[in-house]
Write a protein that holds these residues in place. Sequence first.
Motif, PDB file in Angstrom:
ATOM      1  N   HIS A   1     -25.589  98.399 -33.351  1.00 21.14           N
ATOM      2  CA  HIS A   1     -24.081  98.350 -33.605  1.00 21.14           C
ATOM      3  C   HIS A   1     -23.767  98.048 -35.043  1.00 21.14           C
ATOM      4  O   HIS A   1     -22.809  97.822 -35.696  1.00 21.14           O
ATOM      5  CB  HIS A   1     -23.668  97.150 -32.724  1.00 21.14           C
TER       6      HIS A   1
ATOM      7  N   ASP B   1     -33.943  99.077 -29.195  1.00 28.19           N
ATOM      8  CA  ASP B   1     -32.676  98.921 -28.532  1.00 28.19           C
ATOM      9  C   ASP B   1     -31.987  97.640 -29.272  1.00 28.19           C
ATOM     10  O   ASP B   1     -32.433  96.537 -28.916  1.00 28.19           O
ATOM     11  CB  ASP B   1     -32.802  98.847 -26.913  1.00 28.19           C
TER      12      ASP B   1
ATOM     13  N   ILE C   1     -29.075 105.334 -33.692  1.00 30.21           N
ATOM     14  CA  ILE C   1     -27.920 105.988 -32.645  1.00 30.21           C
ATOM     15  C   ILE C   1     -27.025 104.859 -32.711  1.00 30.21           C
ATOM     16  O   ILE C   1     -27.113 103.841 -32.066  1.00 30.21           O
ATOM     17  CB  ILE C   1     -28.875 106.280 -31.513  1.00 30.21           C
TER      18      ILE C   1
ATOM     19  N   ILE D   1     -31.142 102.066 -31.422  1.00 35.24           N
ATOM     20  CA  ILE D   1     -29.524 101.940 -31.047  1.00 35.24           C
ATOM     21  C   ILE D   1     -29.289 100.705 -31.763  1.00 35.24           C
ATOM     22  O   ILE D   1     -29.628  99.676 -31.948  1.00 35.24           O
ATOM     23  CB  ILE D   1     -29.789 101.380 -29.511  1.00 35.24           C
TER      24      ILE D   1
ATOM     25  N   MET E   1     -22.389 108.826 -31.056  1.00 35.75           N
ATOM     26  CA  MET E   1     -22.152 109.063 -29.650  1.00 35.75           C
ATOM     27  C   MET E   1     -20.794 108.553 -29.047  1.00 35.75           C
ATOM     28  O   MET E   1     -20.512 107.353 -29.541  1.00 35.75           O
ATOM     29  CB  MET E   1     -23.491 108.482 -28.610  1.00 35.75           C
TER      30      MET E   1
ATOM     31  N   LYS F   1     -25.615 105.440 -25.035  1.00 32.06           N
ATOM     32  CA  LYS F   1     -26.901 105.111 -25.940  1.00 32.06           C
ATOM     33  C   LYS F   1     -28.088 104.847 -25.394  1.00 32.06           C
ATOM     34  O   LYS F   1     -29.301 105.445 -25.510  1.00 32.06           O
ATOM     35  CB  LYS F   1     -26.649 104.162 -27.035  1.00 32.06           C
ATOM     36  N   THR F   2     -27.967 103.796 -24.448  1.00 32.95           N
ATOM     37  CA  THR F   2     -29.209 103.460 -23.864  1.00 32.95           C
ATOM     38  C   THR F   2     -29.648 104.217 -22.712  1.00 32.95           C
ATOM     39  O   THR F   2     -30.958 104.374 -22.564  1.00 32.95           O
ATOM     40  CB  THR F   2     -29.062 101.827 -23.174  1.00 32.95           C
TER      41      THR F   2
END
Lengths: 263, 272, 281
Positions: free
Chosen positions: B202, B169, B42, B200, B217, B50-51
Amino acid sequence: MKPLTPYVHRNSPIHRLNPLTKGAFFLCVVIVAFTAPFLWVVLSLLGAVVIVAAAAKVTRNLIALVLKSAFLIVVLIFIVQGLFYPGSKAALWTIGPVTVWREGLRFASFTASRLLAIIAATVLFMLTTRAEDLVSEMMAHGLSRKLGYVVLMSMQIMPQMQARAAAILDAQRSRGLETEGGLMKRFRAYVPIIGPLVVGSIISLETRSLAIEARGFSSSTRRVRVEEIHDSRGEQMARWAAAAAMASFVVWRLVSWISSLIR
Amino acid sequence: MSGGTGTQVGIVLDNVRYEYPNGVVALRGVSITMGKGETVAIVGENGAGKTTLAKHLNGLLKPTSGSVTVDGIDTRGRTAASLARLVGFVFQNPDDQLFQNQVSREVAFGPRNLGYAADRVEKLVRWAVEQVEITDLLARHPYDLGLAQRKLVAIASVVAMDTPYIVLDEPTTGQDYPGTEKLGRLVARLGSAGKTVMAITHDMEFAAEHFARIIVMAQGQVILDGSPREVFSHPSGLERASVEPPQLARLGQLMGLGECILNEEDLLRSLC
Amino acid sequence: MDIVIDSLTYTYPGQAAPALKDVSLEIGAGELCCLIGANGAGKSTLCCAIAGFVPHFYKGEMYGSVVVGGVDTVQRSIGDLARRVGIVFQNPFDQITGATLTVFAEVAFGLENLGTPRDETRRRIEDVLRKVGLWELRDRSPLELSGGQQQRLAIASVLAMDPPIIVLDEATSQLDPAGTRDIWRIIARLHAAGKTLLVAEHKMEYVARHASKVVLLQGGKVIACGSPREVLGRDDLARCGVRRPPFMEIMRGLTQRGLWQGPMPLTLEDAAAVLKEVARR
């Protein structure tokens, strides 16, 4: 994040006063309100606090906060003293088995006024003075740099710790830790939540102490705060006057108390 | 899809909307279905939701409207602790969860909470540290390790709960290349063991190389959802989400190549 | 030379193996030197040695010498070294003093401690906050900033003390891509302004693009030291726990197949230009 002190920023002469001056008068009010023998003195102090609050444009905040923190205890004082004041003779009303005593009510209103004056003065002081400014001024007048830093940091870090505690709670619940339920369950949940909080804070502290060292924290040079805090000869004199007034008031109360004992 | 009968396998989010108590709307009607064995990354910029979305998967947050079901079980009316049997969740900051004085104990904490027998706990601990490739750390004190290694310990401590669904995460934050590769292998192993992994992240190279599906998202909504190739073929959508495609995809764009470049073969094919 | 490290061997207290083994390194004034290597290779320890935290704060056993701006770090206190070397750490939140209410006051902290005159302090704060793009947020609480903003604040706080050397110890590792980009934009600007920078970094695309010198560490030892082209072109890079940027990997493939003889491109744009050229042929 909610700050710990209720400071409200306003452009007012009271806000501009030196924190130490405000502190001196605040202490004056507390001591006098606590020991004054006459109700009118206490009531006029209370009045003075409200007038100053009006000048500082924080009357509404003051009333809200004082009511919030003092309402319940004032009601309790009236109930307890009004009904059960020892040695009461003059009954005011009797409703069934309940008798309200005149002496009790008088004592209750005196005690409640003292309390209200003290709370109002405290709230007013906090509403108009930033803790940072107060501690900085105290540091400029001899409070140690380390102690000052610790006081300021703990005030800032507290709300931060609460936020972290919430994150830790989520993390451990996600690992199947039951935090709701009986006493035993909640007790067992204690260690997995306090543990990371403490250790995490220690890790943060190590980096933080490196970071502040790298910014000259241990430098022996005298600190020069960038934000100048207003001070004047007049204010200094007012502080001395307040201190002198406080001292003489205390002496007077002590003397009259001791002489009443001798008599 | 929303008419689950209670026997549906997978996580189903149906038109989930979430509003924080302070009035911020973090999710604006998100519908996603994740099946068994899927690996899903994600992505999206900070504040995209996201979180918040991830916290709905194990019941830490409950939708303001819409619904979330895990294997047919509605998360409303369930505590996060009881859903922990189904959905494992590794938080971004390992220091929010590590508290034992030995890695082996830390990893055993989750399975113990689930009430598993001692020998099963022991087996799960061993299995989990093998999956995350940190067997050599078992006897260490978590806080003698660096942040990146503590993070791997935190991941192992959730993997050990042997849940069919695992949410990570930002797993690669602070990891070096060998650490990121370990995580990539972990995702592959869990996926082939039939577990659903959602991360999740980056890190677009990580997302593109190790996940079969990417969900993009932006502003509380899903704007792209598909295979890495599909997702990274939509530069305009990615731009809207402030997501920078992986390096080779950007290289392809700079060269003006029409198709999406994810590896060397793609590049050679489109050049020849 | 701004930083001269001579046969530095250092062991943390209570540890058997040294964290740095016989490290010798010279970094010239105005250089942008990147430290690369796997976690545990010694990057952070080297950063701390240059700022004087090793050995002053961590104690432990140290042999060899670190000379920074002509001064031997062992002979000076950390506070004194702070005027020569500024350091920024990995975790943004931990570097906030926690004792200030505004971004402005946070930057002031160091200058106040050094007794800097008020006008000078104000001027410098405005200057550095503008440099890192936080001037508009000067009245915000430092605790309300995002991670990337906090990290820029940490840089501003260090810059305000105006040290000629700035060390960033994995300052972008906890940040998202946008935060990382902001930090590197600042690093590049500082480099252009003549600061000496030492940057420990995992994100190789930035190292390739910006570094003037790259030092590869493994197991506490310096494996290689040279231009980004030399170091990032090494065959043993992956073995040292460093991933070559994917575009460089492709370029190496072309070189090995004899399709490209020119210098290795260091940026994506250059690589695209080269590849287009190769494709045309």
